[in-house]
Design an enzyme around this catalytic site. Structure first.
Site, short mmCIF file in Angstrom:
data_model
loop_
_atom_site.label_atom_id
_atom_site.label_comp_id
_atom_site.label_asym_id
_atom_site.label_seq_id
_atom_site.Cartn_x
_atom_site.Cartn_y
_atom_site.Cartn_z
N CYS A 1 0.80 -1.23 0.00
CA CYS A 1 0.00 0.00 0.00
C CYS A 1 0.83 1.27 0.00
CB CYS A 1 -0.96 0.01 1.19
SG CYS A 1 -0.16 0.32 2.78
N CYS B 1 -9.15 7.69 -0.59
CA CYS B 1 -10.01 8.88 -0.42
C CYS B 1 -10.08 9.78 -1.64
CB CYS B 1 -9.51 9.72 0.76
SG CYS B 1 -9.58 8.92 2.37
N ILE C 1 19.31 -12.77 1.79
CA ILE C 1 18.34 -11.68 1.82
C ILE C 1 18.93 -10.48 1.09
CG2 ILE C 1 16.97 -10.16 3.27
CD1 ILE C 1 16.19 -13.01 3.58
N MET C 2 18.21 -10.03 0.07
CA MET C 2 18.59 -8.80 -0.60
C MET C 2 17.47 -7.77 -0.41
SD MET C 2 21.61 -9.32 -1.83
CE MET C 2 22.00 -8.30 -3.22
N GLY C 3 16.38 -7.98 -1.12
CA GLY C 3 15.27 -7.04 -0.99
C GLY C 3 14.23 -7.46 0.02
N ALA D 1 4.87 -4.69 -9.80
CA ALA D 1 4.88 -4.12 -8.45
C ALA D 1 4.86 -2.60 -8.53
CB ALA D 1 6.06 -4.64 -7.66
N PHE E 1 -15.71 5.23 5.24
CA PHE E 1 -16.59 4.81 4.15
C PHE E 1 -17.75 3.95 4.62
CE2 PHE E 1 -12.05 4.67 2.81
CZ PHE E 1 -12.01 5.95 2.28
N GLU F 1 -21.34 10.88 -0.65
CA GLU F 1 -21.56 9.53 -1.18
C GLU F 1 -22.02 9.51 -2.62
OE1 GLU F 1 -23.55 6.89 2.09
OE2 GLU F 1 -24.33 8.93 2.31
#
Length: 1336
Positions: free
Chosen positions: A45, A147, A252-254, A332, A795, A1257
């Site tokens: 997100c 929003c 582990i990289m990213g 992505a 909402f 709305e």
């Protein structure tokens, strides 16, 4: 200021015992730095975006890039500078131009996503001080906003472009299109223009980190804990030694693969190896034959490298690079592309052999090989082809090996490469199916020399169609080859009926549809090389070659000018910036989880039912209680008051009635401990019958939550006897997840005396929260103080659900005697709180051949879930609004909410209107089809034309409706664009355009009068400052901003004098819902009332000293013992509805509007692109046009998502599959209209404050214009194929639904595997369509 984060304490015993909980950066940001928001926990997100800066000792340059703090491992940041939003700017010091412009461009509403937006734009500016609009759009691709609708956010970024097209007076309350105000701007430019952006004034990179990076005596870095060790090697040999010692340790990289596995699948690794920054893994080596890329390069760095190579090499050598770049653009978001590495080193590259949804694996056909290294076997080349996927010994990466680089060869003249993918949305989404295809021909011919086809998301691994490819070697690249290839590949790649992810028939169709796209592309390429030797594809097929482009959105917002005689100080009618906007963008707006820790506070984790309907045999909490940090487990037995209140059950007792019902909660000293203990609670069930999941099952079992609601006018049955035609149909409208950015959050603090409880939470209804907590604790409501400052989106999802969760948390606080912090993880929030009601609509319509509808019989059934919640009220609204804008003389609508074994669905923006009115628009479209008219013609014929009575006998004047509709059609150039779309459709077989316009008659307020009341409290202090409190809740809709505008006008003082802090039950009691689009209406009246009372008290003082100042008048009033504090009250709109008679003045007034949308649909994949939307909304007189337009745009985009890409998926057992941004896709910046125009239409509404209207709305339903535009495009495709004119309309119109509705030889082949035809000859395609009609 860049923050250096200390790593001390990360591996403390408390943290180390729970590796999933401490792995990411987010929990370790200092307590006082609350700007970085935690929302999804999976990097999907962008709310937690921060900037990471690293110094490269090889290039001597500093690299800035965005990452999601919830995924980036804290240990990987050694030697890096991390900048959070607090380091960009602050209201305490100086705000940054990025923050200022985002606020002044009205790019914030609830503000929860705003810090992430700021960081994405800020990081872009650190690398590109004058970005292009395309770079702005790309930078925001990984950030979600629920929003705003994104347009104002993009506009704020575009102000930094070399040629900005954005109004430079944003936030000033002025309009750049007004000539008088333009001259005002020139005089006051220092006040009104944006502050300049000077990239030279940004903070410097910490010199100590440069010295650290250039230190020639670096040593291995180890963070060691009781269970887990993190090791950063110092060089390549050190890395190889570690892999030899710990062959199973992930590299582990990213952390884009390992992190989610730890968090969501409880994966555990005792050792992590992180070669991040290891110079041997970061390089680009170009040769005459190709390019070798170091394994450490991120996807973003790979993208930059490929762009450079493309610019340097001749076109024929760069086909592979172009294919990769195309794939990378939508893979992505920017944050993940900067974290994920191009090689998926070691552990992560093995995921390509096992990952179901690998988005990049299919493009490995362009990578000839990966170079691996181990101390045992040294260097070797690993072919990244079918052998690699089949894990052949020579191609399988061994556990002790490490990938050092990948090799990408140049393409040759007779070599064609393509990467294809289709996802639920255009960007930042896992592929439904993705493919990588490569073909090499014998020089100068179209004879296949080498062929490779890889598919992703069609099985548990990336699949190579090697057998198919082998059989096609030596064949000519022609239609017969294509026909055989499709048959062969369908035989080779089998997707079982119960395959993970479902959509089996659709995915099988995509396998050959994508192959067909590749076939066309190669045919076109061959023709360009030798037009005489190789025939071109039909011109009608050319548009199938390209994916939809990603364009930067633009648009115009039009609204009324204020009266020129209005005093300059009066802010009403001006586009004033949201009162918290600057705090939103600096991260200083305080949300509940931002509140500092309270002494002895506990965290709550839920244990939810895993069965839809079952008896609870046993709850065993012993293992949970034995874990460290656990204080208590709370069950139904611990509720001192009512455990079941008004049909809502707080803790399950004896029986569970849905998957996701709260059975018990665990209180512990940290959330990590509480969550771990919750997993240890053992519950034994015994399944019960019936288990009702769907509406159809509920109808079969006669399972309902309430009695039928009905309205009726005329004689429906009699009218059906005298019509020319009757049609009947069904419409399915699926549900919707609120996906507010801030999940449900509650802080419950028990007081030491009188059983008092103080609760801080996010809600739309304080009185309901107070009522539920009082019932659960069995105490009077006056002992419960409820505080709501702001909500990070709602909402409708924060009306009743916080009340239930508040009771749960208050019981825990009561039992433990300690403060409880209760924050739902995204997955738990989606599971427990549910969302919009799914609808099954049935209709029977009688009409004349000229399109006049004489009779309509409508039935609504909604899936209410397992308890009442708001379902009965939603159904009431749905029935009352069912006729929308159309007069049908004989009309009947009936509806009932069904009781099922799903979590209870609840209020959602539009409150039933967005679902119910789709049924009306569907039968309008069906009537148009039968009458050979356009839907718009049938709408015009049946639309209300004069003052009339609704079906529930309420009188209204439709003049504003007619005006909105007329202006929408005229100013959007609907007729001309419709003809242009038809012309486009004639010239394009595989892509179609569709247009649709929808009118709207929406309602505001509640049919029950007492729900429409409101109160306010206004204090004037001796220095002249004013404090306003009212009964409404700030959810991002600008309610507090409007109330300040009201108070400013009524008291005739500047807005700066007025403060509005929070909503609080100790200041304003018995506050009704902030819902029904009436927050500003009713609270504005209450604030106005209070201010007018105070102004009347001050009148004698003012008359005595008319030239005095506000401060002087207040001082004098105080000396005369005049009260400077008062309550204000608004009794409410006097609405009523008699359901026995089916009539009443149910609503105070109507809001009218219309929207027109144009889409383009890819018939081969089901993807669509929204080209343009025009909205005309009857706003009467807008108190704040910027706020109102923001509400309209945000609601429209939310509605567009509801009708197109947002899809909730449940198992037959009632288990919700879509529990986060990975599985549930809301619109991103790339989904909004390329051209987005909004006009506020002026009218009169004397019943409301300042003749305004509630618009929060109304825009939601207007998103259906996209749905019906898609159906228009699908209908065009079906007509060309000779298919039936009418077809079932369902929502959402997902890529799957679109593709499978555009029936063709590929969908048929999947069904019957029988077609053997030349597929690039249009005439034969059309003949197949004719055959298909007979199949129907």
């Amino acid at each position: 200021i860049s923050r250096e984060l200390t790593l001390e304490g990360i591996f403390s015993p408390e943290n180390d015992s729970l590796p999933g909980s401490f792995f990411s950066l987010t929990p370790f940001l200092p307590v006082h730095l609350t700007g970085t928001k935690y929302s999804c926990g999976s990097g999907g997100c962008g709310a937690c975006t921060v900037m990471v800066s690293r110094y490269d000792p090889k290039t001597k340059k500093i690299h800035h890039y965005p990452v999601t703090a919830c995924l980036v491992p804290i240990c990987s940041l050694h030697g890096a500078a991390v900048t959070t939003v607090e380091g960009v700017g602050s209201i305490k010091t100086r705000i940054h131009p990025v923050q200022e412009r985002l606020a002044k461009c009205h790019g914030t509403q609830c503000g929860f996503c705003s810090p992430g937006m700021v960081m994405s734009i800020y990081t872009l500016l650190r690398n590109h001080p004058e970005p292009t609009p395309e770079q702005i759009t790309e930078a925001l691709g990984g950030n979600l906003c629920r929003c705003t609708g994104y347009r104002p956010i993009v506009e704020s970024g575009k102000t930094f472009c070399a040629e900005s097209t954005v109004c430079q007076m944003k936030g000033s309350g002025k309009c750049c299109m007004d000539q008088e105000e333009k001259s005002f701007t020139s005089r006051q430019e220092k006040v009104n223009e944006f502050q300049p952006f000077d990239p030279t004034q940004e903070p410097i990179f910490p010199p100590e980190l440069i010295r650290m990076a250039e230190d020639p005596n670096k040593r291995r870095l180890t963070f060691r804990g009781k269970r887990t060790t993190w090791i950063t090697p110092v060089n390549l040999n050190d890395l190889l030694e570690l892999k030899t010692s710990f062959p199973e340790a992930p590299i582990i990289m990213g952390n884009t693969a390992v992190g989610p596995s730890i968090k969501f699948r409880d994966e555990f690794h005792p050792v992590f190896i992180s070669p991040l920054g290891l110079q041997e893994l970061y390089f680009v080596d170009s040769t005459d034959d190709g390019v070798t890329i170091g394994a450490g390069y991120s996807l973003a760095q790979l993208n930059d490298a490929l762009h450079f190579i493309v610019s340097e090499q001749p076109k024929e050598k760069t086909k592979t690079y172009h294919a990769l770049l195309k794939h990378l653009r939508t893979l992505a978001g920017a944050q993940i592309r900067n974290m994920a590495v191009c090689s998926l080193v070691s552990y992560e590259i093995r995921l390509c052999q096992s990952s179901f949804r690998d988005g990049f694996g299919t493009m490995r056909i362009v990578l000839t090989a990966a170079q691996s290294f181990s101390l045992i076997e040294g260097k070797r080349q690993i072919p990244l082809d079918g052998r690699f996927l089949e894990k052949s010994p020579e191609a399988n990466l061994k556990s002790e090996e490490t990938v050092l680089s990948v090799y990408i060869p140049h393409s040759t003249q007779w070599h064609f490469v393509s990467g294809l993918r289709i996802a639920q949305r255009q960007e930042n989404a896992f592929a439904i199916v993705n493919a990588g295809m490569s073909v090499k021909f014998e020089d100068g011919t179209d004879t296949i020399k080498e062929l490779q086809m890889f598919y992703g998301s069609v099985g548990p691994t990336v699949v190579s169609a090697s057998k198919t490819c082998q059989q096609l070697i030596g064949r000519k690249w022609n239609d017969q080859m294509l026909s055989d290839a499709c048959r062969l590949v369908l035989d080779e790649i089998y997707i079982p009926p119960d395959a993970e992810g479902g959509m089996v028939e659709y995915r099988r169709t995509l396998i050959i549809s994508l192959l067909f796209k590749f076939y066309l592309k190669v045919r076109r390429g061959l023709n360009k090389m030798d037009p005489h030797k190789f025939p071109d594809i039909p011109e009608k097929f050319v548009s199938a070659l390209e994916d939809f482009p990603i364009e930067t959105p633009q648009g115009i917002q039009m609204f009324q000018c204020v009266d020129p005689h209005q005093p300059p100080q009066d802010p009403v009618g001006h586009p004033v910036m949201h009162q918290s906007a600057i705090k939103h963008t600096t991260g200083e707006a305080v949300f509940v989880d931002d509140m500092p820790p309270i002494s002895q506070e506990l965290f709550l984790a839920v244990v939810t039912s895993t069965r839809a309907h079952a008896k609870i045999i046993l709850i065993d909490t012993s293992a949970a209680l034995a874990l460290p940090g656990v204080v208590d487990v709370i069950t139904a037995e611990d509720v001192p008051g009512d455990n079941s209140y008004q049909g809502e059950i707080f803790y399950a007792q004896n029986e569970v009635i849905c998957v996701g019902q709260i059975v018990c909660t665990v209180a512990a000293d940290t959330y990590a401990h509480a969550k771990e203990a919750a997993k240890k609670v053992r519950i034994v069930y015994e399944d019960l019958e019936p288990r009702i999941i769907t509406i159809e099952q509920a109808l079969e079992h006669n399972s309902f939550l309430s009695a039928e609601k009905k309205i009726e006018q005329g004689d429906v049955e009699q009218a059906f006897k005298y019509v020319d035609q009757i049609i009947e149909g069904k419409v399915h409208v699926e549900g919707q997840e609120h996906f507010y950015m801030e999940t449900q959050t509650i802080l419950a603090i028990p007081q030491e005396e009188d059983k008092e409880m103080v609760c801080t939470y996010v809600t739309l209804g304080t009185y309901l929260f107070q009522e539920y907590v009082a019932a659960a604790l069995n105490i009077p409501r006056n002992r419960i103080a409820c505080h709501t400052k702001r909500a990070g989106g709602a909402f409708g999802g924060k009306v009743s659900k916080p009340a239930l969760l508040g009771a749960v948390s208050a019981v825990a606080a009561k039992k433990t005697g300690r403060p409880i912090r209760f924050i739902l993880e995204r997955g738990d929030d989606m599971l427990i709180t549910a969302g919009r009601h799914p609808l099954l609509g049935k209709y029977k319509i009688g009409f004349m051949n000229n399109g006049v509808i004489k009779a309509a019989d409508i039935e609504y059934y909604i899936n209410g879930g397992c308890s009442p919640d708001e379902s009965e009220l939603v159904m009431e609204f749905m029935v009352l609004r069912s006729e929308n804008a159309y007069y049908i003389p004989n009309f009947r609508c009936r509806g009932r909410p069904c009781k099922t074994n799903l979590p209870s669905n609840t209020a959602f923006r539009g409150f039933g209107f967005p679902q119910g009115i789709v049924v009306g628009e569907a039968y309008i479209t069906a009537v148009a089809s039968q009458c050979d008219l356009t839907p718009e013609q049938v709408k015009e014929i049946n639309m209300y034309k004069r003052t009339s009575r609704t079906a529930h006998k309420q009188t209204f004047n439709p003049e504003p409706l007619r005006r909105c509709w007329k202006e929408c059609l005229e100013k959007s150039s609907f007729s001309a664009r419709k003809l242009a779309a038809e012309e486009f459709n004639k010239k394009n077989y595989w892509k179609k355009r569709g247009l649709a316009a929808v009118p709207m008659k929406f309602t505001v307020g509640m049919p029950t009068a007492f729900y429409n009341q409101a109160a306010a409290l206004v204090h004037i202090y001796l220095d002249g400052s004013v404090l306003v409190s009212h009964s409404g809740c700030e959810l991002g809709q600008g309610l507090h901003t409007k109330m300040i505008q009201v108070a400013s006008r009524e008291l005739n003082i500047p807005e700066s004098y007025i403060h509005l802090s929070e909503t609080n039950t100790t200041t304003v009691s018995n506050a009704t819902f902030t819902a029904g689009s009436m927050g500003a209406d009713i609270n504005g009246k209450a604030v106005q009332n209070a201010c007018q009372i105070l102004k009347a008290r001050l009148e004698p003082v003012i008359r005595k000293n008319p030239r005095g100042t506000w401060e002087v008048w207040i001082s004098e009033a105080y000396k005369e013992s005049i009260s400077l504090s008062t309550t204000g009250y608004f009794k409410g709109y006097q609405t009523n509805m008699d359901w026995k008679k089916g009539e009443g003045n149910a609503f105070p007034y109507f809001v009218y509007g219309a929207s027109c949308s144009e889409v383009e649909v890819d018939c081969l994949t089901g993807a669509h692109k929204l080209l343009r939307t025009d909205i005309f909304m009857d706003a009467a007189f807008s108190i704040n046009p910027a706020v109102d337009i923001g509400q309209i745009e945000g609601a429209f985009v939310q509605g567009m998502g509801f009708y197109t890409i947002e899809e909730l998926k449940y198992s037959p057992e009632g288990v919700l599959y879509s529990r986060g941004p990975d599985d549930y896709k809301i619109p991103t910046v790339t989904e909004i209209p390329e051209e987005f125009n909004v006009t506020l239409v002026h009218s009169q509404n004397p019943i409301a404050i300042y003749s305004s209207k509630g618009l929060g709305e109304a825009g939601m339903f207007l998103g259906s214009s996209v749905l019906f535009a898609i159906y228009d495009a699908m209908a065009a495709a079906r007509r060309e194929r000779g298919l039936t004119k009418t077809f079932t309309l369902s929502s959402p119109a997902t890529p799957e639904l679109i593709r499978m509705t555009c029936v063709d030889q590929f969908t048929d082949m999947v069904s019957i595997l029988a077609w053997r035809i030349p597929w690039t000859e249009t005439s034969k395609l059309q003949s197949i369509g004719s055959q298909r009609v007979r199949h129907d």
